[in-house]
Design a protein around this motif. Structure first.
Motif, mmCIF file in Angstrom:
data_model
loop_
_atom_site.group_PDB
_atom_site.id
_atom_site.type_symbol
_atom_site.label_atom_id
_atom_site.label_comp_id
_atom_site.label_asym_id
_atom_site.label_seq_id
_atom_site.Cartn_x
_atom_site.Cartn_y
_atom_site.Cartn_z
ATOM 1 N N PRO A 150 4.272 1.145 1.063
ATOM 2 C CA PRO A 150 4.100 -0.298 0.933
ATOM 3 C C PRO A 150 3.615 -0.891 2.249
ATOM 4 O O PRO A 150 3.795 -0.295 3.322
ATOM 5 C CB PRO A 150 5.505 -0.793 0.582
ATOM 6 C CG PRO A 150 6.422 0.246 1.108
ATOM 7 C CD PRO A 150 5.688 1.545 0.999
ATOM 8 N N ARG A 151 3.015 -2.072 2.178
ATOM 9 C CA ARG A 151 2.442 -2.702 3.369
ATOM 10 C C ARG A 151 3.496 -3.085 4.394
ATOM 11 O O ARG A 151 3.174 -3.383 5.541
ATOM 12 C CB ARG A 151 1.635 -3.932 2.958
ATOM 13 C CG ARG A 151 0.334 -3.572 2.261
ATOM 14 C CD ARG A 151 -0.288 -4.788 1.566
ATOM 15 N NE ARG A 151 -0.690 -5.821 2.506
ATOM 16 C CZ ARG A 151 -1.860 -5.889 3.104
ATOM 17 N NH1 ARG A 151 -2.770 -4.945 2.889
ATOM 18 N NH2 ARG A 151 -2.168 -6.890 3.914
ATOM 19 N N THR A 152 4.753 -3.093 3.999
ATOM 20 C CA THR A 152 5.826 -3.430 4.938
ATOM 21 C C THR A 152 6.230 -2.254 5.810
ATOM 22 O O THR A 152 7.022 -2.415 6.749
ATOM 23 C CB THR A 152 7.063 -3.928 4.181
ATOM 24 O OG1 THR A 152 7.393 -2.980 3.148
ATOM 25 C CG2 THR A 152 6.813 -5.289 3.545
ATOM 26 N N THR A 153 5.719 -1.062 5.535
ATOM 27 C CA THR A 153 6.023 0.106 6.363
ATOM 28 C C THR A 153 5.491 -0.112 7.778
ATOM 29 O O THR A 153 4.391 -0.596 7.981
ATOM 30 C CB THR A 153 5.374 1.363 5.768
ATOM 31 O OG1 THR A 153 5.868 1.574 4.448
ATOM 32 C CG2 THR A 153 5.673 2.595 6.619
ATOM 33 N N PHE A 154 6.308 0.254 8.765
ATOM 34 C CA PHE A 154 5.892 0.143 10.168
ATOM 35 C C PHE A 154 6.118 1.474 10.869
ATOM 36 O O PHE A 154 6.995 2.255 10.482
ATOM 37 C CB PHE A 154 6.661 -0.977 10.885
ATOM 38 C CG PHE A 154 8.159 -0.787 10.890
ATOM 39 C CD1 PHE A 154 8.789 -0.074 11.903
ATOM 40 C CD2 PHE A 154 8.936 -1.329 9.877
ATOM 41 C CE1 PHE A 154 10.162 0.114 11.904
ATOM 42 C CE2 PHE A 154 10.315 -1.156 9.869
ATOM 43 C CZ PHE A 154 10.936 -0.435 10.884
ATOM 44 N N GLY A 155 5.329 1.731 11.895
ATOM 45 C CA GLY A 155 5.501 2.985 12.613
ATOM 46 C C GLY A 155 4.446 3.140 13.686
ATOM 47 O O GLY A 155 3.877 2.167 14.168
ATOM 48 N N HIS A 156 4.183 4.400 14.028
ATOM 49 C CA HIS A 156 3.155 4.684 15.038
ATOM 50 C C HIS A 156 2.794 6.158 14.967
ATOM 51 O O HIS A 156 3.635 7.004 14.657
ATOM 52 C CB HIS A 156 3.644 4.359 16.447
ATOM 53 C CG HIS A 156 2.568 3.812 17.327
ATOM 54 N ND1 HIS A 156 1.544 4.587 17.817
ATOM 55 C CD2 HIS A 156 2.349 2.555 17.784
ATOM 56 C CE1 HIS A 156 0.736 3.831 18.549
ATOM 57 N NE2 HIS A 156 1.193 2.591 18.545
ATOM 58 N N GLY A 157 1.531 6.439 15.255
ATOM 59 C CA GLY A 157 1.072 7.812 15.352
ATOM 60 C C GLY A 157 0.861 8.209 16.794
ATOM 61 O O GLY A 157 0.798 7.372 17.694
#
Length: 376
Positions: A322-329
């Motif tokens: 979902p568009r609410t997912t947050f993170g980082h690569g």
């Protein structure tokens, strides 16, 4: 239905082990939290092209997955009233910019969301000076904006960390590696994680390897500069691993990273530790700017404050996110994310640096398998 189909966790394990078996990397870790519970903590392959089998405890270079750790340090200081997101950077760091200049318009919010106008500069390639914090600070002071702060976004691959780190040092009185250890890693039980390897720790992080793009894959010209072999060689140097580069030289495990995201997904608290207030988590993970073409990465991006948000075709959080997912690569090798809607948090850490499109395919396949297994 086959036994494999009947066991979604086995399906996750098969995808995880296949990635190493077909040569996407030599070794990897996968950790998943569902709510406040660690439900997967896997390791496969070897610690490098030659070496022993990897384990869930083996530390890895985290590349840009370090950025959210640094960002949370600054979020804590905002909570404590030491600064505000809309403060000009020069209010806390006068030598950063002369009054009345375009650069003086850069705010803390701009820094955290890659809008400060300072995406790169000569210090990016001054590898032998990365361990000199004062040299990094001087380099940031010397830079002139490449665009007006706040007018667009361009990924600050290294400068994000030096800017955030110096703000943390100026308002807290502690170098960011010490601050993160005392206020983030130790309280949350992230016992294998640090920003830069401490001087008294052995350099036992997994050995990195750079992989050329597959013969049938066309280089799409996205991501960073594409020098996978050179990046692997650079970050295999002990001097680089020990340097405090808060955008790139975090060292840690998938287990610790998944725990970090699980804490944020749970409103900033986990196992009795309140890392951030729920309102601060909401602010930190809210979209600040969306661009159709990030000037550094050459792809669409949705930036929060120290995090990236799902919602573009170039995400690494899975096709089901979902568009609410947050993170980082992290440079062609690593990804961590939290999903507030499902309560899932995942970290996938490898020792193989791949071209950006191949890395995204690997990361998304892993994320989708996790979501299907745990109902995300």
């Amino acid at each position: 239905m086959s036994p494999f189909d009947a066991d979604p966790v086995a399906r996750v394990r098969r995808v995880f082990e296949r990635h190493a078996a077909v040569g996407l990397h030599h070794g990897a870790q996968l950790a998943v939290y569902d709510g406040g519970e660690l439900v997967l903590d896997l390791a496969t392959g070897t610690v490098g092209p030659d070496g022993p089998e990897t384990t869930p405890d083996r530390r890895h270079v985290l590349f840009s997955c370090t950025k959210p750790y640094a960002g949370v340090c600054l979020h804590q200081l905002v909570e404590r009233g030491a600064l505000d997101y809309d403060d000009p950077v020069r209010d806390h760091w006068p030598a950063f910019a002369a009054a009345g200049t375009e650069k003086a318009e850069a705010t803390v919010r701009h820094v955290l969301s890659h809008q400060a106008g300072l995406p790169y500069g000569p210090f990016d390639e001054a590898y032998d000076r990365w361990d000199d914090w004062e040299a990094a600070v001087a380099a940031m002071e010397d830079l002139e904006p490449r665009f007006r702060p706040g007018s667009t976004a361009a990924y600050h691959a290294l400068n994000y960390g030096f800017l955030v780190g110096e703000l943390v040092r100026r308002v807290s009185g502690q170098p960011i590696d010490e601050y993160a250890r005392e206020h983030v890693f130790e309280p949350l039980g992230m016992t294998d994680t640090s920003i830069g390897l401490p001087d008294d720790d052995p350099d036992d992080a997994a050995t990195l390897a750079g992989f050329a793009a597959g013969e049938r894959c066309r280089n799409a010209g996205v991501g960073l500069d594409g020098r996978e072999d050179e990046a692997a060689a650079l970050f295999n140097r002990e001097s680089i691993r020990r340097a405090v580069v808060p955008a790139a030289t975090g060292v840690g495990t998938a287990r610790d990273m998944a725990r970090f995201y699980a804490c944020l997904v749970n409103g900033g608290a986990l196992d009795g530790v309140q890392l951030l207030d729920p309102d601060t988590v909401e602010t930190a993970t809210s979209v600040q700017v969306e661009v159709e073409r990030d000037a550094t990465m050459k792809v669409p991006r949705r930036y929060a404050l120290g995090f990236e948000r799902a919602g573009t075709a170039w995400d690494k959080y899975g096709t089901l996110a979902p568009r609410t997912t947050f993170g980082h690569g992290g440079l062609g090798s690593i990804v961590g994310w939290g999903d507030p809607e499902s309560g899932l948090a995942m970290a996938y850490v490898t020792n193989g640096i791949r071209e950006e499109t191949e890395h995204a395919g690997r990361a998304c396949e892993m994320a989708d398998a996790v979501r299907r297994a745990f109902g995300g």
